[in-house]
Design a protein around this motif. Sequence first.
Motif, PDB file in Angstrom:
ATOM      1  N   LEU A 188      -5.942  13.840  22.067  1.00 16.69           N
ATOM      2  CA  LEU A 188      -7.015  13.542  23.001  1.00 16.69           C
ATOM      3  C   LEU A 188      -8.356  13.627  22.270  1.00 16.69           C
ATOM      4  CD1 LEU A 188      -6.603  12.941  26.089  1.00 16.69           C
ATOM      5  CD2 LEU A 188      -4.656  14.064  25.007  1.00 16.69           C
ATOM      6  N   VAL A 213      -8.294   8.328  31.242  1.00 18.68           N
ATOM      7  CA  VAL A 213      -6.972   8.922  31.450  1.00 18.68           C
ATOM      8  C   VAL A 213      -6.309   8.327  32.683  1.00 18.68           C
ATOM      9  CG1 VAL A 213      -5.740  11.062  31.992  1.00 18.68           C
ATOM     10  CG2 VAL A 213      -7.538  11.067  30.242  1.00 18.68           C
ATOM     11  N   HIS A 247     -11.804  10.181  25.881  1.00 14.46           N
ATOM     12  CA  HIS A 247     -10.786  10.043  26.921  1.00 14.46           C
ATOM     13  C   HIS A 247     -11.286  10.748  28.186  1.00 14.46           C
ATOM     14  CE1 HIS A 247      -8.043   9.418  23.348  1.00 14.46           C
ATOM     15  NE2 HIS A 247      -7.855   8.333  24.075  1.00 14.46           N
ATOM     16  N   THR A 248     -12.192  10.085  28.859  1.00 15.32           N
ATOM     17  CA  THR A 248     -12.767  10.620  30.095  1.00 15.32           C
ATOM     18  C   THR A 248     -11.718  10.581  31.207  1.00 15.32           C
ATOM     19  OG1 THR A 248     -13.544   8.438  30.739  1.00 15.32           O
ATOM     20  CG2 THR A 248     -15.056   9.793  29.416  1.00 15.32           C
ATOM     21  N   ASP A 249     -12.054  11.169  32.356  1.00 15.15           N
ATOM     22  CA  ASP A 249     -11.141  11.115  33.498  1.00 15.15           C
ATOM     23  C   ASP A 249     -10.788   9.678  33.848  1.00 15.15           C
ATOM     24  OD1 ASP A 249     -11.294  13.839  33.604  1.00 15.15           O
ATOM     25  OD2 ASP A 249     -12.478  13.943  35.451  1.00 15.15           O
ATOM     26  N   ARG A 304      -4.948  16.788  32.656  1.00 17.66           N
ATOM     27  CA  ARG A 304      -4.918  15.657  33.578  1.00 17.66           C
ATOM     28  C   ARG A 304      -3.816  14.672  33.175  1.00 17.66           C
ATOM     29  NH1 ARG A 304      -9.202  14.295  36.875  1.00 17.66           N
ATOM     30  NH2 ARG A 304      -9.117  12.227  37.861  1.00 17.66           N
ATOM     31  N   SER A 324      -8.866  17.140  29.801  1.00 15.52           N
ATOM     32  CA  SER A 324      -8.296  15.796  29.739  1.00 15.52           C
ATOM     33  C   SER A 324      -6.796  15.849  29.508  1.00 15.52           C
ATOM     34  CB  SER A 324      -8.959  14.990  28.627  1.00 15.52           C
ATOM     35  OG  SER A 324     -10.327  14.815  28.867  1.00 15.52           O
TER      36      SER A 324
END
Length: 415
Positions: A387, A396, A391-393, A327, A324
């Motif tokens: 994080l 984010v 806080h998934t894709d 990303r 995460s």
Amino acid sequence: MTGFLRPESLPLDQQLRARARQVLPGGVYGHMKADHTLPPSWPQFWERSHGPYGWDVDGNRYIDLMCAWGPMVLGYQDPVVEAAAAEQAARGDTISGPSARMVEFAELLTSVIPFADWAMFGKNGNDATSTAIRVARSATGRAKFLKATPAYHGANDWFTPNTTGVPAGERANIGYFAYNDIASLEASVAQHDGEIAAIILTPFQHDALVPQQLVDPAFARRARELATAQGAALIIDEVRSGLRLDLRGAWESIGVRPDMTAYSKAIANGHPIAAVVGSDSLREGASKIFVTGSFWYSAVPMAAGIATVKRAAELDLPAVLKASGERFKQGIEAQGAAAGLPVAITGPVQMPHLSFADDPEMKKVFAFTDAAVRRGVLLHPWHNMFLAAAHTDEVVDEALARIEGAFEELAGLGL
């Protein structure tokens, strides 16, 4: 929420600030004081939280990249942790002695952390770092300890960055060195040769207001060698980083093990508890000191801690947070480059620190984070962020989509 929220659009927050100034010293004190230290649109008072989100008292929702300044590592109100806490609360929390959860939590920590043979508990990071220093002094019979400068390790008289109200003598037994500077560390050890009870270090340099340094493995190894040669304890302060970098200990991957580690913040996903874990060589010293508190033995945070550490192991949490964080880092740096405003994300990606080049007075970073807050993303201008597993894709990516407008606003200011 709108893209143009201003402080005057936070009426309940402003009312509470005015009321607080009448009954709380300085309105709000400590690191959560928003006045003058945070962007003007940053809310001071909060109403609720869930998953990766926080809501201020005026009902505005934010993607929260501060995670309560670190304690949330799974996400607010994680169902597994809250179920364990509720089950224990139904039995009892603060009783006339510890529950079995205290033994179980100590057993769990010493099974997960390879060097650890025992654990002691407190309530917050200040308790943990202070207890570790006292254990080292008890075990060695020496008074001095060495720390990097400025290096935040808590807010007691030894460590607070604001020495108002602190007698000068409280710092007389502290030696200093520069982080990641082997020669500086060696010089400090030589200056206090034979007098050193402990060397205390954070696993990476996370001083506020400046870009952050990862530890140089050679520096970590030298610190270990010098502590051993001095018969001193090497203490790693993982109050901020615990569970985020490596469940086994932040320096395990570089082959450096401390004698003690201090934990708090995330080890119970927001429930108030701290821990010091240590090796057998310090067990007797730890058994002789007197540290305690009426709430240090409360069972609910220990049940929450057990659930949190087990869940972190099941998820391989450091790897989840690293993905995460990468990303987020790649996305925000690409946005900054596209806007002609290069932004640096330093420190471990699980705990990112944001800064701009050519920004000595921090005007850019304050304006940018203010614009992000008004777009519903809680970014910090001078402290590292955090994080969590929540806080998934998708979260984010939503944060990055909102932040892009903050870059556009900053570009228009011409700072």
